[in-house]
Write a protein that holds these residues in place. Structure first.
Motif, mmCIF file in Angstrom:
data_model
loop_
_atom_site.group_PDB
_atom_site.id
_atom_site.type_symbol
_atom_site.label_atom_id
_atom_site.label_comp_id
_atom_site.label_asym_id
_atom_site.label_seq_id
_atom_site.Cartn_x
_atom_site.Cartn_y
_atom_site.Cartn_z
ATOM 1 N N PHE A 219 0.842 -1.200 0.000
ATOM 2 C CA PHE A 219 0.000 0.000 0.000
ATOM 3 C C PHE A 219 0.876 1.248 0.000
ATOM 4 C CE2 PHE A 219 -2.655 -3.142 2.456
ATOM 5 C CZ PHE A 219 -3.553 -3.391 1.425
ATOM 6 N N PRO A 220 0.364 2.362 -0.537
ATOM 7 C CA PRO A 220 1.160 3.585 -0.607
ATOM 8 C C PRO A 220 1.220 4.307 0.737
ATOM 9 C CG PRO A 220 -1.013 4.009 -1.463
ATOM 10 C CD PRO A 220 -0.954 2.531 -1.181
ATOM 11 N N GLU A 221 2.160 5.227 0.848
ATOM 12 C CA GLU A 221 2.231 6.102 2.016
ATOM 13 C C GLU A 221 1.388 7.342 1.761
ATOM 14 O OE1 GLU A 221 5.906 6.764 4.024
ATOM 15 O OE2 GLU A 221 6.916 5.170 2.916
ATOM 16 N N LEU A 222 0.791 7.880 2.827
ATOM 17 C CA LEU A 222 -0.041 9.075 2.698
ATOM 18 C C LEU A 222 0.739 10.222 2.064
ATOM 19 C CD1 LEU A 222 -2.766 10.488 3.381
ATOM 20 C CD2 LEU A 222 -1.717 11.195 5.541
ATOM 21 N N SER A 223 2.008 10.348 2.415
ATOM 22 C CA SER A 223 2.818 11.463 1.924
ATOM 23 C C SER A 223 2.981 11.439 0.417
ATOM 24 C CB SER A 223 4.192 11.455 2.601
ATOM 25 O OG SER A 223 4.851 10.214 2.369
ATOM 26 N N ASP A 224 2.814 10.256 -0.203
ATOM 27 C CA ASP A 224 2.960 10.161 -1.660
ATOM 28 C C ASP A 224 1.699 10.584 -2.403
ATOM 29 O OD1 ASP A 224 5.506 9.110 -1.340
ATOM 30 O OD2 ASP A 224 4.781 7.041 -1.304
ATOM 31 N N CYS A 225 0.554 10.516 -1.731
ATOM 32 C CA CYS A 225 -0.722 10.616 -2.447
ATOM 33 C C CYS A 225 -1.007 12.018 -2.976
ATOM 34 C CB CYS A 225 -1.855 10.147 -1.537
ATOM 35 S SG CYS A 225 -1.782 8.370 -1.173
ATOM 36 N N ALA A 226 -0.837 13.044 -2.143
ATOM 37 C CA ALA A 226 -1.099 14.406 -2.616
ATOM 38 C C ALA A 226 -0.152 14.763 -3.752
ATOM 39 C CB ALA A 226 -0.970 15.405 -1.469
ATOM 40 N N GLY A 227 1.083 14.281 -3.676
ATOM 41 C CA GLY A 227 2.048 14.543 -4.739
ATOM 42 C C GLY A 227 1.623 13.916 -6.060
ATOM 43 N N LEU A 228 1.048 12.704 -5.994
ATOM 44 C CA LEU A 228 0.546 12.060 -7.208
ATOM 45 C C LEU A 228 -0.577 12.872 -7.832
ATOM 46 C CD1 LEU A 228 0.494 8.313 -6.096
ATOM 47 C CD2 LEU A 228 1.864 9.270 -7.952
ATOM 48 N N LEU A 229 -1.482 13.399 -7.001
ATOM 49 C CA LEU A 229 -2.569 14.229 -7.518
ATOM 50 C C LEU A 229 -2.024 15.489 -8.181
ATOM 51 C CD1 LEU A 229 -5.202 14.047 -4.628
ATOM 52 C CD2 LEU A 229 -5.331 12.917 -6.839
ATOM 53 N N GLN A 230 -1.062 16.093 -7.516
ATOM 54 C CA GLN A 230 -0.493 17.338 -8.052
ATOM 55 C C GLN A 230 0.196 17.090 -9.387
ATOM 56 O OE1 GLN A 230 2.287 19.287 -5.399
ATOM 57 N NE2 GLN A 230 1.572 21.287 -6.081
ATOM 58 N N ARG A 231 0.962 16.001 -9.484
ATOM 59 C CA ARG A 231 1.655 15.704 -10.736
ATOM 60 C C ARG A 231 0.686 15.371 -11.863
ATOM 61 N NH1 ARG A 231 5.299 13.232 -7.192
ATOM 62 N NH2 ARG A 231 4.617 11.096 -7.656
ATOM 63 N N ALA A 232 -0.497 14.864 -11.512
ATOM 64 C CA ALA A 232 -1.504 14.552 -12.529
ATOM 65 C C ALA A 232 -2.261 15.789 -12.986
ATOM 66 C CB ALA A 232 -2.485 13.515 -11.997
ATOM 67 N N GLY A 233 -2.016 16.925 -12.347
ATOM 68 C CA GLY A 233 -2.623 18.174 -12.777
ATOM 69 C C GLY A 233 -3.830 18.624 -11.992
ATOM 70 N N PHE A 234 -4.146 17.943 -10.881
ATOM 71 C CA PHE A 234 -5.273 18.375 -10.055
ATOM 72 C C PHE A 234 -4.901 19.623 -9.259
ATOM 73 C CE2 PHE A 234 -6.268 13.852 -10.609
ATOM 74 C CZ PHE A 234 -7.614 13.918 -10.938
ATOM 75 N N ALA A 235 -5.876 20.504 -9.072
ATOM 76 C CA ALA A 235 -5.677 21.702 -8.256
ATOM 77 C C ALA A 235 -6.083 21.407 -6.810
ATOM 78 C CB ALA A 235 -6.515 22.852 -8.811
ATOM 79 N N LEU A 236 -5.442 22.095 -5.894
ATOM 80 C CA LEU A 236 -5.756 22.007 -4.461
ATOM 81 C C LEU A 236 -5.816 20.564 -3.953
ATOM 82 C CD1 LEU A 236 -8.598 24.707 -4.362
ATOM 83 C CD2 LEU A 236 -6.166 25.027 -3.870
ATOM 84 N N PRO A 237 -4.796 19.766 -4.217
ATOM 85 C CA PRO A 237 -4.834 18.360 -3.785
ATOM 86 C C PRO A 237 -4.732 18.228 -2.270
ATOM 87 C CG PRO A 237 -2.668 18.899 -4.647
ATOM 88 C CD PRO A 237 -3.532 20.111 -4.898
ATOM 89 N N VAL A 238 -5.542 17.340 -1.723
ATOM 90 C CA VAL A 238 -5.539 17.078 -0.276
ATOM 91 C C VAL A 238 -5.558 15.569 -0.073
ATOM 92 C CG1 VAL A 238 -6.792 17.316 1.897
ATOM 93 C CG2 VAL A 238 -6.739 19.238 0.281
ATOM 94 N N ALA A 239 -4.751 15.080 0.844
ATOM 95 C CA ALA A 239 -4.739 13.664 1.204
ATOM 96 C C ALA A 239 -4.886 13.557 2.720
ATOM 97 C CB ALA A 239 -3.448 13.004 0.741
#
Length: 260
Positions: A172-192
Motif C-alpha cells: 500500500f502507498p504512504e499518505l505522503s505520496d498521495c497528494a504529490g501524485l494528484l499534483q503531478r496529474a494536474g489536479f488543483a488544491l490536492p488534499v490527502a
C-alpha cells in the motif's frame, strides 16, 4: 501502484476476484457502505451541487448514495458482474484505459479501487482529463499500515514452517505520496487525509472471508501459486489474537483534487 512499465498487479486476477465478490458482496455491504459514507461526506464540505458523476469500482454502494443526492451517475468496474450491481447505468472499463472524453463529469469518485492499478499516475491523468475544469475528484484507498499485523503474522508463520515467505498482502502507498501524485496529474488544491477504521473479530477466519467477499484478496504478480502449509494461516491468525479477539486496522486514505 507503480509507474508505467513496472507491473506489480495481475489485472486478470483483480477482475476474477471482483467477479467472485459480486455474488458475495452482500455479506460485507454494510461495511462497504459505511466506508463510502465517510468518503462522500467530503461532498458536503464543498457547498457545491454536482450533476453528473463517474464512479469507479463502487461495488454497488457508491452509485445509490450519489443518486440519492440527485446526481446522475455512470458506474464502471473492471469486472462485468460487479458493474452489473451498480444499480444504474454502468459499463465495463479498465481504470488504466478509460473510455471517456475530456470534461465529461463534474464529479468523479473512485472508492477503494485504484490500489490495484499498475500505472496510477497515468490513470490519474486520464481521470483529471475526464473532469470538468470546476469538477471534483475524490478517491479512497488503503494506505501503508493497513492489515500490517496480518502481513507480519503471515510472513512469520510461513518462514517458521518453510524457511521462506511470499508476499500475501498487497503493498500500500504512504499518505505522503498521495497528494504529490494528484499534483503531478494536474489536479488543483490536492488534499490527502487519513482515517483509521478498526475492525474486531471473534472468529479470526471471518477476516479472510470479508476480504474475499469484498474482492480484496492478493492479486500481486509476485504472489505464490503454491498451496501454503495447512498450518500457516491458523498459526498466523492465532498469533494475532488478544483477549479472544482479533483487531485489524484499515488506514483509509481519502484524496481530493479539483479540475484545472
Amino acid at each position: 501502484m507503480s509507474g508505467q512499465g513496472m507491473m506489480m498487479f495481475d489485472r486478470a486476477a483483480v477482475a476474477a476476484h471482483r467477479t467472485r465478490a459480486a455474488a458475495r458482496r452482500g455479506a460485507v455491504a454494510p461495511v462497504l457502505e459505511d466506508l463510502a459514507v465517510r468518503v462522500l461526506d467530503r461532498l458536503d464540505d464543498t457547498g457545491r451541487h454536482f450533476t453528473r458523476a463517474l464512479e469507479i469500482g463502487g461495488r454497488g454502494v457508491v452509485a445509490p448514495l450519489l443518486a440519492a443526492r440527485g446526481i446522475e451517475v455512470i458506474s464502471t468496474d473492471l469486472a462485468p458482474a460487479m458493474a452489473a450491481v451498480a444499480g444504474g447505468p454502468a459499463i465495463v472499463a479498465d481504470e488504466e484505459f478509460l473510455p471517456f472524453g475530456a470534461a465529461r463529469f463534474d464529479l468523479i469518485v473512485a472508492h477503494l479501487s485504484l490500489h490495484w492499478v499498475n500505472d496510477l499516475p497515468g490513470a490519474l491523468i486520464q481521470l483529471r482529463r475526464a473532469l470538468t475544469p470546476e469538477g471534483l475528484f475524490i478517491a479512497s484507498l488503503p494506505l501503508l499500515g493497513t492489515l500490517g499485523n496480518l502481513r507480519a503474522a503471515l510472513i512469520e508463520a510461513e518462514a517458521a514452517l518453510t524457511g521462506g515467505a511470499a508476499p500475501r498482502v498487497s503493498p500500500f502507498p504512504e499518505l505522503s505520496d498521495c497528494a504529490g501524485l494528484l499534483q503531478r496529474a494536474g489536479f488543483a488544491l490536492p488534499v490527502a487525509e487519513r482515517e483509521i477504521v478498526e475492525f474486531e473479530y471473534a472468529n479470526p477466519m471471518a477476516l479472510l472471508c470479508d476480504l474475499r467477499d469484498a474482492g480484496e484478496t492478493n492479486a500481486t504478480i509476485a504472489r505464490s501459486r503454491t498451496i501454503p502449509p495447512r498450518e500457516m494461516v491458523p498459526m498466523a491468525l492465532a498469533s494475532m489474537m488478544s483477549g479472544g479477539r482479533l483487531l485489524v486496522a484499515l488506514h483509509l486514505g481519502i484524496l481530493t483534487g479539483w479540475g484545472s
